[in-house]
Structure formats: structure tokens, C-alpha cells
Design an enzyme around this catalytic site. Structure first.
Site, PDB file in Angstrom:
ATOM      1  N   THR A   1    -110.081  35.538 -18.601  1.00  0.00           N
ATOM      2  CA  THR A   1    -110.795  34.424 -17.966  1.00  0.00           C
ATOM      3  C   THR A   1    -111.835  34.972 -17.006  1.00  0.00           C
ATOM      4  OG1 THR A   1    -108.963  32.893 -18.195  1.00  0.00           O
ATOM      5  CG2 THR A   1    -110.420  32.537 -16.304  1.00  0.00           C
TER       6      THR A   1
ATOM      7  N   GLN B   1    -108.718  32.062 -27.905  1.00  0.00           N
ATOM      8  CA  GLN B   1    -107.416  31.759 -27.286  1.00  0.00           C
ATOM      9  C   GLN B   1    -107.384  30.292 -26.842  1.00  0.00           C
ATOM     10  OE1 GLN B   1    -105.984  33.242 -23.420  1.00  0.00           O
ATOM     11  NE2 GLN B   1    -104.144  33.989 -24.459  1.00  0.00           N
TER      12      GLN B   1
ATOM     13  N   HIS C   1    -102.018  30.331 -26.767  1.00  0.00           N
ATOM     14  CA  HIS C   1    -101.621  30.895 -25.467  1.00  0.00           C
ATOM     15  C   HIS C   1    -100.266  30.301 -25.065  1.00  0.00           C
ATOM     16  CE1 HIS C   1    -101.756  32.619 -21.593  1.00  0.00           C
ATOM     17  NE2 HIS C   1    -102.946  32.253 -21.189  1.00  0.00           N
TER      18      HIS C   1
ATOM     19  N   ASN D   1     -97.895  33.330 -19.560  1.00  0.00           N
ATOM     20  CA  ASN D   1     -98.430  33.258 -18.185  1.00  0.00           C
ATOM     21  C   ASN D   1     -98.267  31.931 -17.465  1.00  0.00           C
ATOM     22  OD1 ASN D   1     -99.138  35.906 -18.431  1.00  0.00           O
ATOM     23  ND2 ASN D   1    -101.316  35.563 -18.796  1.00  0.00           N
TER      24      ASN D   1
ATOM     25  N   TYR E   1     -98.534  28.741 -18.400  1.00  0.00           N
ATOM     26  CA  TYR E   1     -99.320  27.544 -18.723  1.00  0.00           C
ATOM     27  C   TYR E   1     -98.469  26.591 -19.576  1.00  0.00           C
ATOM     28  CZ  TYR E   1    -102.806  30.272 -16.397  1.00  0.00           C
ATOM     29  OH  TYR E   1    -103.458  30.994 -15.432  1.00  0.00           O
TER      30      TYR E   1
ATOM     31  N   ARG F   1     -99.478  34.401 -28.145  1.00  0.00           N
ATOM     32  CA  ARG F   1     -99.262  35.269 -26.979  1.00  0.00           C
ATOM     33  C   ARG F   1     -98.089  34.763 -26.147  1.00  0.00           C
ATOM     34  NH1 ARG F   1    -102.886  37.900 -22.102  1.00  0.00           N
ATOM     35  NH2 ARG F   1    -102.466  39.991 -22.863  1.00  0.00           N
TER      36      ARG F   1
ATOM     37  N   ASN G   1     -97.498  32.349 -11.981  1.00  0.00           N
ATOM     38  CA  ASN G   1     -97.511  30.881 -11.954  1.00  0.00           C
ATOM     39  C   ASN G   1     -96.111  30.304 -11.767  1.00  0.00           C
ATOM     40  OD1 ASN G   1    -100.272  30.333 -12.068  1.00  0.00           O
ATOM     41  ND2 ASN G   1    -100.354  30.597 -14.286  1.00  0.00           N
TER      42      ASN G   1
ATOM     43  N   GLY H   1    -106.887  44.748 -20.830  1.00  0.00           N
ATOM     44  CA  GLY H   1    -107.539  43.688 -20.074  1.00  0.00           C
ATOM     45  C   GLY H   1    -108.564  44.248 -19.119  1.00  0.00           C
ATOM     46  N   ARG H   2    -108.079  44.695 -17.963  1.00  0.00           N
ATOM     47  CA  ARG H   2    -109.002  45.112 -16.906  1.00  0.00           C
ATOM     48  C   ARG H   2    -109.933  46.230 -17.351  1.00  0.00           C
ATOM     49  NH1 ARG H   2    -103.935  45.081 -12.942  1.00  0.00           N
ATOM     50  NH2 ARG H   2    -103.042  45.568 -14.969  1.00  0.00           N
TER      51      ARG H   2
HETATM   52  C1  LIG Z   1    -109.571  38.720 -14.746  1.00  0.00           C
HETATM   53  C2  LIG Z   1    -108.384  38.463 -15.657  1.00  0.00           C
HETATM   54  C3  LIG Z   1    -108.368  37.318 -16.423  1.00  0.00           C
HETATM   55  C4  LIG Z   1    -107.310  37.081 -17.309  1.00  0.00           C
HETATM   56  N1  LIG Z   1    -107.356  35.979 -18.130  1.00  0.00           N
HETATM   57  C5  LIG Z   1    -106.413  35.804 -19.078  1.00  0.00           C
HETATM   58  C6  LIG Z   1    -106.535  34.760 -20.041  1.00  0.00           C
HETATM   59  O1  LIG Z   1    -107.515  33.991 -20.067  1.00  0.00           O
HETATM   60  N2  LIG Z   1    -105.538  34.627 -20.956  1.00  0.00           N
HETATM   61  C7  LIG Z   1    -104.457  35.470 -20.979  1.00  0.00           C
HETATM   62  O2  LIG Z   1    -103.577  35.311 -21.843  1.00  0.00           O
HETATM   63  N3  LIG Z   1    -104.333  36.487 -20.095  1.00  0.00           N
HETATM   64  C8  LIG Z   1    -105.294  36.677 -19.173  1.00  0.00           C
HETATM   65  N4  LIG Z   1    -105.206  37.756 -18.316  1.00  0.00           N
HETATM   66  C9  LIG Z   1    -104.151  38.755 -18.527  1.00  0.00           C
HETATM   67  C10 LIG Z   1    -104.692  39.916 -19.378  1.00  0.00           C
HETATM   68  O3  LIG Z   1    -104.971  39.485 -20.705  1.00  0.00           O
HETATM   69  C11 LIG Z   1    -103.680  41.088 -19.448  1.00  0.00           C
HETATM   70  O4  LIG Z   1    -102.481  40.655 -20.030  1.00  0.00           O
HETATM   71  C12 LIG Z   1    -103.416  41.660 -18.068  1.00  0.00           C
HETATM   72  O5  LIG Z   1    -104.629  41.912 -17.373  1.00  0.00           O
HETATM   73  C13 LIG Z   1    -102.650  42.977 -18.154  1.00  0.00           C
HETATM   74  O6  LIG Z   1    -103.360  43.920 -18.955  1.00  0.00           O
HETATM   75  P1  LIG Z   1    -104.230  45.132 -18.297  1.00  0.00           P
HETATM   76  O7  LIG Z   1    -103.247  45.916 -17.467  1.00  0.00           O
HETATM   77  O8  LIG Z   1    -104.738  45.905 -19.479  1.00  0.00           O
HETATM   78  O9  LIG Z   1    -105.296  44.517 -17.461  1.00  0.00           O
HETATM   79  C14 LIG Z   1    -106.227  37.989 -17.389  1.00  0.00           C
HETATM   80  C15 LIG Z   1    -106.256  39.136 -16.586  1.00  0.00           C
HETATM   81  C16 LIG Z   1    -107.322  39.395 -15.745  1.00  0.00           C
HETATM   82  C17 LIG Z   1    -107.336  40.655 -14.946  1.00  0.00           C
END
Ligand SMILES: Cc1cc2nc3c(=O)[nH]c(=O)nc-3n(C[C@H](O)[C@H](O)[C@H](O)COP(=O)(O)O)c2cc1C
Length: 369
Positions: free
Chosen positions: A25, A99, A176, A179, A181, A228, A236, A323-324
Site C-alpha cells: 500500500t 490484490q 487478501h 493482516n 482485514y 494471502r 490490526n 516488501g520493503r
Molecule cells: C509500506 C507497506 C505497505 C504494505 N501494504 C500491504 C498491502 O497492501 N497488502 C498486504 O497484503 N501486505 C502489505 N504489506 C505487508 C508486506 O506485503 C509484507 O508482508 C511485509 O512488509 C513483510 O515483508 P518484508 O519484510 O519483505 O517487507 C505492506 C508492508 C509495507 C511495508
């Protein structure tokens, strides 16, 4: 030995490598209307080297929105906006799934079409703060427990969103269910105390997720639907009294349906977008649950290129989502495959704004950047 650079068949789709862009996001859609626009297309095209891009969570209806600036897939303008994105990604040879998102209680009346409180399985308010449509932090409001007829409308909204995603040219959809939701709120008994066919037993709590998945399969075919999940996730304000029994059942049911993949977030990274600390005492989802799903298993959460490669080699997953690191490295797949150094990410620009921290992270040039 399997490597991150190897191709992978994911349902009906052939991935060029096993490096997946996790859903992220970024709250940068065009206003008014929450419409994907040229800047978003640039961002995704920059990341087209991923084996698969999973888009940021995208609301299936206005009721499903919980943050300002997140894109939707319920209006004609949004479908056209997403079509620009998918066309551009495909021109670069990339693959992209949408998603599908309904936030449930993680919303505020300012996002709701009728200005009413957000909806949820049960009238249980989460702890923490919500972000209003005007980018202000506010206390959560008591959510409204959904009536059975409201649940039927939500299922219709999911089906409509699936059809729209197809029109917009995606390669498939990811439901999705993670997390905290809406679908996760139904799954876990910390947020679901219903006494009808959507509450109580594990079968009942999993019903809505599985109905949504069946509807997605109806529109897309099972080979283009992923799900997912975040077992043991606490983001949350989530909790469940027996995650092993719950997620074992869910994975077995998904396995029976032959979907393209499941995508599981490791509990050590449960803070999702909220923080950077990893909990090293958390249980391992790939160890606990992988054997219950007979198909491609994507693992996410706290991976570095090295730990990702080790997880593949150990057979803990078929592909790894980042992700990050995908925020700060548009060419993450290319860098990992080349063994190149990675850019650091900047948390302050994760959410909202424009190009800065979004499309301006540098590509690898071979000169140490
Ligand atoms: C800025 C940000 C936005 C995220 N938005 C979503 C999202 O829209 N949908 C989702 O399932 N997870 C979302 N996540 C979780 C990531 O997909 C991922 O599971 C999480 O960052 C851990 O992975 P990483 O250690 O590689 O960052 C978000 C994480 C971050 C940091």
C-alpha cells in the site's frame, strides 16, 4: 538446487524467476476517485523484472476502503486506470496480479459511502488508531456487525471486482485474507463472535473467505487465483484461540480447490507496514502449514536475498515475496540475480506523497549504487 533465478509455474502463469513483489500500500492514487494514474504505472513498470508483481491492496467497494489514497477496482475510471498499469507491465514482459481488499472494521466513517460506521463480523472495536479520509489519526468507531444480506452484497462486490480486474487486463487476482482485514476478521475468533453460519466453528469462520475464493475461481479459473494469509498475525489487533487448527483447515480447503498459490506472511514480520523489528521467537508458518497445501507456496516477511535463497534451497517455499526491499529497489530481482548491493528504504515516504520515495529510487548501474 532451486534458486531465486529459476522459473516457476504458478497455476496457469509462467514466472521468469521466483522473486515476487509483495503487495504494498502506497496511498498515491489520483484524487478524487482513488484512480490509478501514470505515476503508479511508472512505479509498477520499474518493478516489472519481478517474477510476479502483486499490486497494493485495492478496495473492491467504497465500503472496503480504510486509508486515504488507496486505489479501488469498483468504478469504470479505476478499471481504465489499472488497464494503463497492466498494459505497461506486460509490454516489459512482467506479470501482475491484483490484490483484492475489503478492510472491514479497519476503516472510519469518513471513508464510508453513507458516512456510517465501518462494517465487521462482530461489533468489536480494534485497539489503535485509524486514518481518516482527511489523513488525520482518529480513534476507531464501534463497527456495525454485518447482517446476512450485507454479506451477500459484499460477495457481489468481490465478484464484480474480479470481473473488473479481468477487464483491466491483470494476469490474475490475489484474495487478501491476511493482516486483520475483513476476511481475516471473519477467520479469527478474536474478532468474530457471530452465532450464525459465518461464526463459531472453524468451518463457519472460514466460510466467507472460501466463498470469495470460489467466486474468484468462477470468474478467473483456479489457475489464476491466489490467497494471502497471515497465521499468528497480530497486526490490526488480531488473535485466535487455535491458529493451527484454523489455518490447517483453511489451507486444506484451498488445496482442494487447486488455486494458483498460497502466499503466507511469516509471523516474525507480523507488523506488516507498521514496524521493522522481527520477532525471532515467532512460530514458522512454512514449517507448520506448508504441508497442508498441495501447490506453490510463496513465503513473505523479513527476508534478505540470502535468507530467501536458503528458504528455497531448504524446500520451505517455492518463491519469496519481498516488501520493503521492493520499495527501495525497483530492479530488486535483477540485483539479486546479479549479486548487486541493495538500496536502503526510507519509511517516511512509504505512505502518500508523489515521486519522492516512490519512483525515484535508483537502478543499479554497476558503480556501487
Ligand atoms: C509500506 C507497506 C505497505 C504494505 N501494504 C500491504 C498491502 O497492501 N497488502 C498486504 O497484503 N501486505 C502489505 N504489506 C505487508 C508486506 O506485503 C509484507 O508482508 C511485509 O512488509 C513483510 O515483508 P518484508 O519484510 O519483505 O517487507 C505492506 C508492508 C509495507 C511495508
Amino acid at each position: 538446487m532451486v534458486t531465486l533465478a529459476d522459473p516457476l509455474a504458478l497455476g496457469d502463469i509462467q514466472l521468469a524467476n521466483r522473486i515476487i513483489m509483495a503487495p504494498l500500500t502506497r496511498m498515491r492514487s489520483q484524487q478524487p476517485g482513488n484512480i490509478p494514474h501514470a505515476l503508479n504505472a511508472t512505479y509498477y513498470v520499474q518493478r516489472a523484472g519481478a517474477g510476479l508483481i502483486i499490486t497494493e491492496a485495492t478496495q473492491i467497494s467504497q465500503q472496503g476502503q480504510g486509508y486515504p489514497g488507496t486505489p479501488g477496482i469498483h468504478s469504470r475510471e479505476q478499471v481504465e486506470g489499472w488497464a494503463q498499469v497492466t498494459r505497461a507491465v506486460h509490454e516489459k514482459g512482467g506479470k501482475i496480479f491484483l490484490q483484492l481488499w475489503h478492510v472491514g472494521r479497519i476503516s472510519h466513517s469518513s471513508h464510508q459511502p453513507d458516512g456510517r460506521p465501518p462494517v465487521a463480523p462482530s461489533a468489536i472495536k480494534p485497539t489503535g488508531k485509524v486514518m481518516t479520509a482527511h489523513w488525520k489519526q482518529a480513534d476507531y468507531e464501534m463497527p456495525r456487525a454485518l447482517e446476512l444480506t450485507d454479506i451477500d452484497s459484499i460477495l457481489n462486490d468481490y465478484r464484480h471486482a474480479c470481473e473488473n480486474a479481468k477487464q483491466a487486463g491483470f494476469d490474475g487476482v490475489e484474495v487478501h485474507g491476511a493482516n486483520g482485514y475483513l476476511l481475516d476478521q471473519f477467520l479469527q475468533d478474536g474478532s468474530n463472535t457471530r452465532t450464525d453460519r459465518y461464526g463459531g466453528s472453524i468451518e463457519n469462520r472460514a466460510r466467507l473467505l472460501l466463498e470469495v475464493v470460489d467466486s474468484a475461481i468462477h470468474v478467473w479459473g483456479s489457475g489464476r487465483v491466489g490467497v494471502r494469509l497471515s497465521p499468528y498475525g497480530t497486526f490490526n489487533d488480531m488473535s485466535d484461540s487455535d491458529p493451527i487448527a484454523l489455518f490447517t483447515y483453511v489451507l486444506q480447503e484451498l488445496s482442494r480447490r487447486g488455486i494458483a498459490y498460497v502466499h503466507v506472511i511469516e509471523p516474525r514480520a507480523t507488523a506488516a507496514g507498521g514496524g521493522d523489528t522481527l520477532n525471532s521467537n515467532a512460530p514458522s508458518s512454512s514449517q507448520l502449514f506448508r504441508r497442508h497445501f498441495n501447490g506453490p507456496f510463496i513465503s513473505a516477511g523479513g527476508y534478505t536475498p540470502e535468507t530467501a535463497q536458503a528458504a528455497l534451497a531448504a524446500g520451505q517455499a517455492d518463491a519469496i515475496a519481498f516488501g520493503r526491499l521492493y520499495i527501495s529497489n525497483p530492479d530488486l530481482a535483477e540485483r539479486i540475480i546479479a549479486g548487486a548491493p541493495l538500496n536502503a528504504y526510507h519509511r517516511a515516504t512509504f505512505y502518500g506523497g508523489a515521486e519522492k520515495g516512490y519512483t525515484d529510487y535508483p537502478f543499479y548501474t554497476g558503480n556501487g549504487t
